[in-house]
Motif scaffolding. Structure first.
Motif, PDB file in Angstrom:
ATOM      1  N   SER A   1       9.782  11.814   4.999  1.00  0.00           N
ATOM      2  CA  SER A   1       9.037  10.746   5.673  1.00  0.00           C
ATOM      3  C   SER A   1       7.919  11.325   6.538  1.00  0.00           C
ATOM      4  O   SER A   1       6.842  10.738   6.641  1.00  0.00           O
ATOM      5  CB  SER A   1       9.967   9.866   6.510  1.00  0.00           C
TER       6      SER A   1
ATOM      7  N   GLN B   1      10.297   4.898   7.676  1.00  0.00           N
ATOM      8  CA  GLN B   1      10.738   6.067   6.926  1.00  0.00           C
ATOM      9  C   GLN B   1      11.173   5.738   5.505  1.00  0.00           C
ATOM     10  O   GLN B   1      11.444   6.634   4.713  1.00  0.00           O
ATOM     11  CB  GLN B   1      11.873   6.764   7.676  1.00  0.00           C
ATOM     12  N   ASN B   2      11.252   4.446   5.173  1.00  0.00           N
ATOM     13  CA  ASN B   2      11.684   4.049   3.839  1.00  0.00           C
ATOM     14  C   ASN B   2      10.798   2.957   3.257  1.00  0.00           C
ATOM     15  O   ASN B   2      11.267   1.857   2.987  1.00  0.00           O
ATOM     16  CB  ASN B   2      13.149   3.563   3.880  1.00  0.00           C
TER      17      ASN B   2
END
Length: 69
Positions: free
Chosen positions: A4, A45-46
């Motif tokens: 990330s 982060q996703n």
């Protein structure tokens, strides 16, 4: 460095190299400006694969290029 963080750094580097503002890149990628800001800061982060593909397409690179270290 995490994937990330690589993504965040790569987006910022590519965006600055192309002379784009975050707002302009978000428009080119057809994503919300807030989404891009969160991706570039590492807060998101996703991100979804669809979002990654849109950002990669706006830069003219592959998703792999966005996330590589």
């Amino acid at each position: 460095m995490s994937t990330s963080q690589n993504l965040a750094n790569n987006i910022k580097k590519l965006r600055e190299a192309k002379g784009l503002s975050q707002e302009k890149l978000a428009r080119l990628a057809d994503i919300a400006n807030n989404t891009l800001i969160k991706m570039e800061s590492g807060e998101n982060q996703n991100p979804t694969l669809v979002t990654l593909k849109k950002v990669a397409k706006a830069f003219g690179v592959s998703v792999d290029d966005l996330i590589k270290s």
